[in-house]
Scaffold this active site. Structure first.
Site, PDB file in Angstrom:
ATOM      1  N   LYS A 153       0.829  -1.204   0.000  1.00 51.51           N
ATOM      2  CA  LYS A 153       0.000   0.000   0.000  1.00 51.51           C
ATOM      3  C   LYS A 153       0.865   1.257   0.000  1.00 51.51           C
ATOM      4  O   LYS A 153       0.597   2.213  -0.735  1.00 51.51           O
ATOM      5  CB  LYS A 153      -0.934   0.013   1.212  1.00 51.51           C
TER       6      LYS A 153
ATOM      7  N   ARG B 225     -17.840  11.031   6.597  1.00 49.17           N
ATOM      8  CA  ARG B 225     -18.771  10.133   5.915  1.00 49.17           C
ATOM      9  C   ARG B 225     -18.125   9.656   4.622  1.00 49.17           C
ATOM     10  O   ARG B 225     -17.600  10.470   3.858  1.00 49.17           O
ATOM     11  CB  ARG B 225     -20.080  10.857   5.593  1.00 49.17           C
TER      12      ARG B 225
ATOM     13  N   CYS C 145     -18.949   1.948  10.048  1.00 48.12           N
ATOM     14  CA  CYS C 145     -19.059   2.680  11.317  1.00 48.12           C
ATOM     15  C   CYS C 145     -20.329   2.389  12.105  1.00 48.12           C
ATOM     16  O   CYS C 145     -20.253   1.984  13.265  1.00 48.12           O
ATOM     17  CB  CYS C 145     -18.964   4.187  11.048  1.00 48.12           C
TER      18      CYS C 145
ATOM     19  N   LYS D 123     -20.795  -1.089  13.861  1.00 48.51           N
ATOM     20  CA  LYS D 123     -19.768  -1.290  14.890  1.00 48.51           C
ATOM     21  C   LYS D 123     -19.971  -0.344  16.069  1.00 48.51           C
ATOM     22  O   LYS D 123     -19.876  -0.745  17.237  1.00 48.51           O
ATOM     23  CB  LYS D 123     -18.377  -1.073  14.274  1.00 48.51           C
TER      24      LYS D 123
ATOM     25  N   ARG E  34     -18.291  -3.262   3.501  1.00 45.14           N
ATOM     26  CA  ARG E  34     -18.344  -3.743   4.881  1.00 45.14           C
ATOM     27  C   ARG E  34     -19.736  -3.522   5.470  1.00 45.14           C
ATOM     28  O   ARG E  34     -20.253  -2.421   5.448  1.00 45.14           O
ATOM     29  CB  ARG E  34     -17.283  -3.038   5.733  1.00 45.14           C
TER      30      ARG E  34
END
Length: 422
Positions: free
Chosen positions: A36, A150, A256, A259, A322
């Site tokens: 990365k 966001r 987010c 979780k 996710r």
């Protein structure tokens, strides 16, 4: 301008580093992923986020942004060190802080005297103390500065935030962190670390509650024959409520909200409080996934049926899958024996063999019995409906985002089901 080190080049870390460099600070980002880092050093950004690649390239060209593998190299000489490491969820819903502790311990011997460490990752109450203990450096102050980014609008959210929240035990330390944002026109709130840490969870918990409420109101509208768009418009005119995020959908997801809602329940449990309201919010969201599948099952027998699933990312503007509602719904469809052919403008694969991902929406619709729209991409509003009709074997649409042209579909012989509409 200050020297800033950012530990972690995920969604939060990379956005933070690129934006601080854009504001004129000298930024070094570190990550343990060698591949990365090599990609980022050439300006190749692995994250689908509007404007991020441009800011990274700008930072590289100006010399204000650089990327390294060794965190020791990043923090050496830095005035501020931002910890932007993963904070995954444990099986019980609490936050796993092993990466945060490891990062703090790793930089402890290399960070200069008087530097400030900033927790940017979403972490539970007490995490500033945990970092202090892991570093064992009384000369280093640790501050909480939660992110309110966001996906899809992260750059704008950083450079034009609703607020900047800083939690610190010492006002002078908080002021130094606040100065990093001096060129941003936004209210700066300085508080204690526990309040700052709780603020992020409270904000996401409220948003999740609002979204679940809207989806349950949509279910009521379907039951009583009301139109959810009119109902929510009327609600939004009330200044105590406001119209933001009063939009029904297939359920909420992402990296987010799921979780953080589970984490705040776990935090409350640890403190002796049963946060039953949030448990109800999670239950309502799970029920919304099932309601979408029920709509599909009302028009076709799922066993052996072919479903064209439009959307895989959890929201438009990102390639993040996710906790995506699309995958939750796809899983339920597969469990009932359906075949799923999917298309998403930003997602090429999901790692689930049973889901066939195609790079063309009309190919995904080919041979389908029902089309299910799950992600609110503008591309889906602009589809050639005649081509869709020609490709499908049966003409049924379940629009879980209410973005398709209902009248145009009906005029072409489709059945149409939205959310909260009759």
């Amino acid at each position: 301008m200050s020297k800033i080190a950012v530990i972690g080049t995920g969604y939060v870390g990379l956005t933070t580093g690129a934006c601080f460099a854009h504001l004129g600070h000298d930024v070094v980002c570190a990550d343990i992923d060698v591949g990365k880092i090599r990609s980022l050093q050439t300006g190749d950004v692995p994250i689908h986020e509007a404007g991020l690649e441009e800011l990274v390239r700008e930072g590289l060209e100006s010399g204000r942004l650089s990327f390294v593998v060794d965190s020791a190299d990043a923090v050496c000489g830095a005035d501020f060190v931002y910890l932007c490491v993963p904070t995954p969820q444990s099986d019980g819903g609490s936050v796993d802080l092993k990466h945060l502790k490891a990062a703090a311990a790793e930089i402890s011997a290399h960070i200069r005297h008087g530097a400030i460490v900033v927790n940017k990752s979403t972490v539970p109450v007490g995490s500033t103390l945990l970092v202090e203990e892991a570093m064992d450096r009384p000369d280093i102050a640790v501050v909480s500065n939660p992110e309110f980014l966001r996906e899809g609008t992260a750059i704008s959210d950083f450079l034009n935030p609703d607020r900047v929240v800083i939690g610190a035990d010492e006002p002078t330390v908080a002021d130094r962190v606040a100065d990093l944002h001096s060129s941003i026109a936004a209210p700066v709130m300085i508080t204690d670390p526990a309040s700052a840490e709780t603020a992020k969870y409270a904000a996401n918990a409220f948003l999740a509650t609002k979204l679940s409420f809207v989806n349950t109101i949509a279910a009521v509208c379907e039951a009583v024959g009301a139109d959810v768009d009119d109902v929510l418009t009327a609600m939004g005119y009330d200044q105590r409520i406001g119209g933001e995020f009063l939009v029904p959908g297939p359920g909420w997801g992402g990296s987010c909200l799921p979780k953080d809602t589970r984490a705040i329940i776990s935090m409350a449990d640890d403190a002796g409080y049963d946060f039953s309201l949030m448990r109800g919010v999670l239950k309502a969201n799970d029920e919304q996934f099932k309601r979408v599948v029920d709509k599909v099952e009302s028009v076709v027998s799922l066993s052996g049926a072919t479903v064209a699933l439009f959307g895989l990312a959890f929201k438009a503007g990102t390639d993040d899958t996710r906790n995506s509602p699309a995958l939750e719904i796809a899983g339920l469809l597969l469990d009932q024996g359906a075949k799923v052919r999917a298309h998403d403008p930003a997602v090429a694969a999901v790692g689930i063999d049973e889901i066939t991902v195609l790079d063309d929406p009309y190919a995904a619709a080919d041979g389908a019995d029902v089309l299910v729209v799950v992600t609110e991409w503008d591309e889906f509003r602009l589809l050639d409906l005649d081509k869709i009709a020609e490709a499908m074997v049966s003409h049924h649409v379940v629009d879980a985002r209410n973005i398709m042209d209902r009248e145009a579909l009906l005029s072409r012989g489709f059945t149409y089901q939205g959310v909260g509409r009759n």
